[in-house]
Structures are given as C-alpha cells and as structure tokens.
Design an enzyme around this catalytic site. Sequence first.
Site, PDB file in Angstrom:
ATOM      1  N   SER A  69      11.336 -11.577 -17.847  1.00  0.00           N
ATOM      2  CA  SER A  69      11.965 -12.379 -18.625  1.00  0.00           C
ATOM      3  C   SER A  69      13.302 -12.594 -18.105  1.00  0.00           C
ATOM      4  O   SER A  69      13.851 -12.057 -17.160  1.00  0.00           O
ATOM      5  CB  SER A  69      12.385 -11.595 -19.994  1.00  0.00           C
ATOM      6  OG  SER A  69      11.157 -11.168 -20.415  1.00  0.00           O
TER       7      SER A  69
HETATM    8  N1  SAH Z   1       9.665  -6.523 -20.271  1.00  0.00           N
HETATM    9  C1  SAH Z   1       9.158  -7.212 -19.205  1.00  0.00           C
HETATM   10  C2  SAH Z   1       8.425  -8.477 -19.794  1.00  0.00           C
HETATM   11  C3  SAH Z   1       7.252  -8.781 -18.936  1.00  0.00           C
HETATM   12  S1  SAH Z   1       6.211 -10.069 -19.705  1.00  0.00           S
HETATM   13  C4  SAH Z   1      10.058  -7.486 -17.997  1.00  0.00           C
HETATM   14  O1  SAH Z   1      11.137  -7.502 -18.120  1.00  0.00           O
HETATM   15  O2  SAH Z   1       9.333  -7.597 -16.912  1.00  0.00           O
HETATM   16  C5  SAH Z   1       5.253  -9.025 -21.126  1.00  0.00           C
HETATM   17  C6  SAH Z   1       4.341  -8.130 -20.614  1.00  0.00           C
HETATM   18  O3  SAH Z   1       3.681  -7.741 -21.813  1.00  0.00           O
HETATM   19  C7  SAH Z   1       3.339  -8.450 -19.648  1.00  0.00           C
HETATM   20  O4  SAH Z   1       3.391  -7.345 -18.616  1.00  0.00           O
HETATM   21  C8  SAH Z   1       2.156  -8.341 -20.346  1.00  0.00           C
HETATM   22  O5  SAH Z   1       0.853  -7.536 -19.472  1.00  0.00           O
HETATM   23  C9  SAH Z   1       2.452  -7.042 -21.453  1.00  0.00           C
HETATM   24  N2  SAH Z   1       1.662  -7.258 -22.722  1.00  0.00           N
HETATM   25  C10 SAH Z   1       0.895  -8.337 -23.241  1.00  0.00           C
HETATM   26  N3  SAH Z   1       0.212  -7.839 -24.341  1.00  0.00           N
HETATM   27  C11 SAH Z   1       0.061  -6.468 -24.344  1.00  0.00           C
HETATM   28  C12 SAH Z   1      -0.358  -5.407 -25.361  1.00  0.00           C
HETATM   29  N4  SAH Z   1      -1.059  -5.730 -26.117  1.00  0.00           N
HETATM   30  N5  SAH Z   1       0.139  -4.006 -24.981  1.00  0.00           N
HETATM   31  C13 SAH Z   1       1.048  -3.818 -24.202  1.00  0.00           C
HETATM   32  N6  SAH Z   1       1.678  -4.667 -23.100  1.00  0.00           N
HETATM   33  C14 SAH Z   1       1.048  -6.088 -23.170  1.00  0.00           C
END
Ligand code: SAH
Length: 219
Positions: A69
Amino acid sequence: MVVLPKDDYRHQGLRRQLVDVLRAKGIKDELVLTAIGNLPRHQFIDDTAFLELAYQDIAFPIPCGQTISQPYTVAFQTELLELRRGMKVLEVGTGSGYQTAVLLAMGAKVFSIERHKPLYLLTKARLASMGMRPNLYFGDGYRGLPREAPFDRIIVTCGAPFVPEDLLGQLKSGGILVIPVGEGEEQRMIRMVRRADGTNSSEDLGAFRFVPMLQDRVS
Ligand code: SAH
C-alpha cells in the site's frame, strides 16, 4: 532468510522526507510517523526496479499480483486505529509485511492473515530476517482468527465487498475495525466501533483503492 538491501544514511534521509510529506497530507499521530520514519520500506520491495522509489508516496507491485500500500494509506488506516502499546491487533492481508511492521513498531501484539501462500512464506522469512516475529497465518481473512479473538483492533488492507460479520464479532467492546469497503476500482474507508451493547457505530472516511479481498480461493 531473505537477503535485504542495506539501509544507510541516504535511506534515513529519504524516510525523513516521506514523514514530512505524510505530515503535509494531514497525518498527525506522532507514533505512526515515528514508526514510518524508522522502518526501511525499501527492504519490503522485491523488484529492484522500484528500490529507488521506495520512499515516494506511492504503491508498488509485490509478488502474486498484489501491492504494498501507499505510505499515506498505511498511515491513514493506522491513525484511524488509535493504537496504544500492548493492544492485540488482527490484520487481514499481510502482503509485503510493511503494515505489519508498522503495527509492531508501535508496540502492538500483531496477528496477520494472508491468502496467498507464496506471499505468506516470503513475508514470514522477510520479517524474521529483519528480527520481527509476528503471528502470521496462511488462510482466509473473512473468517478472522476465532482462536485468538477478541481483538482490540482489526485492520483490513484489501478491498472488501462487504463488512464480514466474523470480523465484527471478533472485536472487543470498544474495539475498532478499519476496513475499505466496495467492489470494483474504488472503496470507502470505513471505521466501525463496537459498543458495549454489541451494536456498532460506522463512519465513512473517504475513497481509496485496494486490491480485492479474495473469496473462495486459496493459492
Ligand atoms: N498490508 C499489505 C497490503 C497488501 S495488499 C502491505 O502493506 O503490503 C492486500 C493483501 O491482502 C494481498 O497480499 C492479498 O493477497 C491479501 N488478501 C486478499 N484477500 C484476502 C483474504 N480473504 N484473506 C487474507 N488475505 C487476503
């Protein structure tokens, strides 16, 4: 172990500039700004093509088609949590682990769930290489983490089509859930507070863009 790029005075200078940018954009929580000012964001980015841009206020691609993000989004969501040391926090969407590291740096006890196995494994190894060992889980964030509930705070870092009931049910009384809600390109940042009688208050804090919260798919 993950081989991390070095962290030198130049990176520290870039971090200070990033903190100034976040302050100018309205972030006020000094604990959030201190955490971001101390964390080597460039060590969370695998694609070396993006290393030079790690301290710009932009999102980047990470493995499995996901994104780390934008720092402003991380700061905004974290500020909304009104976090205090020692709080038990659930994060849905570990991704690169950067948000996880911000929460840890602020003294939270962190539990984080990721739906993509390669990302879960990579991030676990990366955080361990950086000396951090949060409680990481490979699984479906829609269900939360019943074994560890209740939580003081829950933060969702992927765009949810709706607010999962399981997550609300795993909040302590007075607990806060911060979740981007909406299908398609754009989500609304929603903050919900659980009242003592089990009902919830809800606030809309503006438009953001996230990768989607996945349903019924584990890879
Ligand atoms: N907090 C992270 C954001 C990553 S983007 C950072 O700072 O890098 C969002 C993430 O949510 C992705 O890695 C994706 O694989 C995960 N995600 C999507 N759906 C999900 C679910 N149902 N349960 C757990 N993780 C999920």
